[in-house]
Design a protein around this motif. Sequence first.
Motif, mmCIF file in Angstrom:
data_model
loop_
_atom_site.group_PDB
_atom_site.id
_atom_site.type_symbol
_atom_site.label_atom_id
_atom_site.label_comp_id
_atom_site.label_asym_id
_atom_site.label_seq_id
_atom_site.Cartn_x
_atom_site.Cartn_y
_atom_site.Cartn_z
ATOM 1 N N VAL A 1 13.619 7.197 -3.487
ATOM 2 C CA VAL A 1 14.087 7.507 -4.832
ATOM 3 C C VAL A 1 14.495 6.257 -5.615
ATOM 4 C CG1 VAL A 1 14.773 9.856 -4.270
ATOM 5 C CG2 VAL A 1 16.444 8.028 -4.065
ATOM 6 N N LEU A 2 14.361 5.097 -5.021
ATOM 7 C CA LEU A 2 14.578 3.841 -5.736
ATOM 8 C C LEU A 2 13.233 3.341 -6.256
ATOM 9 C CD1 LEU A 2 17.002 2.038 -3.260
ATOM 10 C CD2 LEU A 2 17.576 3.229 -5.374
ATOM 11 N N PRO A 3 13.194 2.767 -7.447
ATOM 12 C CA PRO A 3 11.905 2.378 -8.029
ATOM 13 C C PRO A 3 11.052 1.456 -7.156
ATOM 14 C CG PRO A 3 13.592 2.314 -9.704
ATOM 15 C CD PRO A 3 14.287 2.593 -8.402
ATOM 16 N N THR A 4 11.638 0.504 -6.457
ATOM 17 C CA THR A 4 10.845 -0.384 -5.601
ATOM 18 C C THR A 4 11.118 -0.138 -4.117
ATOM 19 O OG1 THR A 4 12.542 -2.095 -5.762
ATOM 20 C CG2 THR A 4 10.720 -2.208 -7.340
ATOM 21 N N GLY A 5 11.842 0.892 -3.794
ATOM 22 C CA GLY A 5 12.204 1.170 -2.407
ATOM 23 C C GLY A 5 11.022 1.467 -1.510
ATOM 24 N N GLY A 6 9.977 2.049 -2.065
ATOM 25 C CA GLY A 6 8.791 2.357 -1.267
ATOM 26 C C GLY A 6 8.140 1.126 -0.669
ATOM 27 N N PHE A 7 8.244 -0.010 -1.374
ATOM 28 C CA PHE A 7 7.671 -1.245 -0.838
ATOM 29 C C PHE A 7 8.446 -1.715 0.392
ATOM 30 C CE2 PHE A 7 6.679 -1.674 -5.486
ATOM 31 C CZ PHE A 7 5.341 -1.336 -5.352
ATOM 32 N N PHE A 8 9.773 -1.581 0.351
ATOM 33 C CA PHE A 8 10.585 -1.944 1.509
ATOM 34 C C PHE A 8 10.350 -0.974 2.670
ATOM 35 C CE2 PHE A 8 12.969 -3.632 -2.134
ATOM 36 C CZ PHE A 8 12.969 -4.972 -1.775
ATOM 37 N N ALA A 9 10.214 0.306 2.350
ATOM 38 C CA ALA A 9 9.941 1.305 3.384
ATOM 39 C C ALA A 9 8.596 1.022 4.042
ATOM 40 C CB ALA A 9 9.950 2.714 2.783
ATOM 41 N N GLU A 10 7.605 0.660 3.227
ATOM 42 C CA GLU A 10 6.273 0.375 3.771
ATOM 43 C C GLU A 10 6.329 -0.775 4.763
ATOM 44 O OE1 GLU A 10 2.477 -1.378 4.391
ATOM 45 O OE2 GLU A 10 4.027 -2.382 3.219
ATOM 46 N N ARG A 11 7.068 -1.820 4.430
ATOM 47 C CA ARG A 11 7.149 -2.969 5.326
ATOM 48 C C ARG A 11 7.843 -2.599 6.644
ATOM 49 N NH1 ARG A 11 10.299 -8.238 3.690
ATOM 50 N NH2 ARG A 11 10.097 -7.167 1.706
ATOM 51 N N LYS A 12 8.956 -1.877 6.556
ATOM 52 C CA LYS A 12 9.677 -1.469 7.765
ATOM 53 C C LYS A 12 8.833 -0.515 8.609
ATOM 54 C CE LYS A 12 14.091 -0.530 7.654
ATOM 55 N NZ LYS A 12 14.682 -1.473 8.569
ATOM 56 N N LEU A 13 8.125 0.394 7.947
ATOM 57 C CA LEU A 13 7.300 1.362 8.675
ATOM 58 C C LEU A 13 6.090 0.707 9.315
ATOM 59 C CD1 LEU A 13 7.569 4.269 6.143
ATOM 60 C CD2 LEU A 13 8.354 4.331 8.511
ATOM 61 N N ARG A 14 5.541 -0.323 8.679
ATOM 62 C CA ARG A 14 4.410 -1.030 9.272
ATOM 63 C C ARG A 14 4.829 -1.641 10.606
ATOM 64 N NH1 ARG A 14 3.151 -6.170 6.799
ATOM 65 N NH2 ARG A 14 3.616 -5.012 4.904
#
Length: 114
Positions: A81-94
């Motif tokens: 729900v944060l505008p750029t949070g998905g990019f951080f989630a993608e890195r952690k999930l990778r």
Amino acid sequence: MDIKTASALHRLRLVSGPEAVSFLLLLVCSVLKRTTDFNAVPVMGMVHGLLFVLYVIFWADAWRRARWGLGIAALYFVLSVLPTGGFFAERKLRRASQDAVIASRARREGTVNA
């Protein structure tokens, strides 16, 4: 982690980047709507809504399969729900999905060689 858990993390990772991009585009479209005659908010709103729903579905599946604690699960939800949070989630999930695949292969090779 087994391969199904790695797949769940991979699916969540694949949707987190586009979901973040669509959120940013929706914000840009909202600004343009108020400052110009350009109105792409209905289209971008639908695209972002679809990606967000997919993210939540994949997030719930990953939470169940990976057996995350409440803190980790909440972190990934807040990142959505944060505008750029998905990019951080993608890195952690990778990183998490790669670790899961490596662990799965090591277990499989250990079982085959034993």
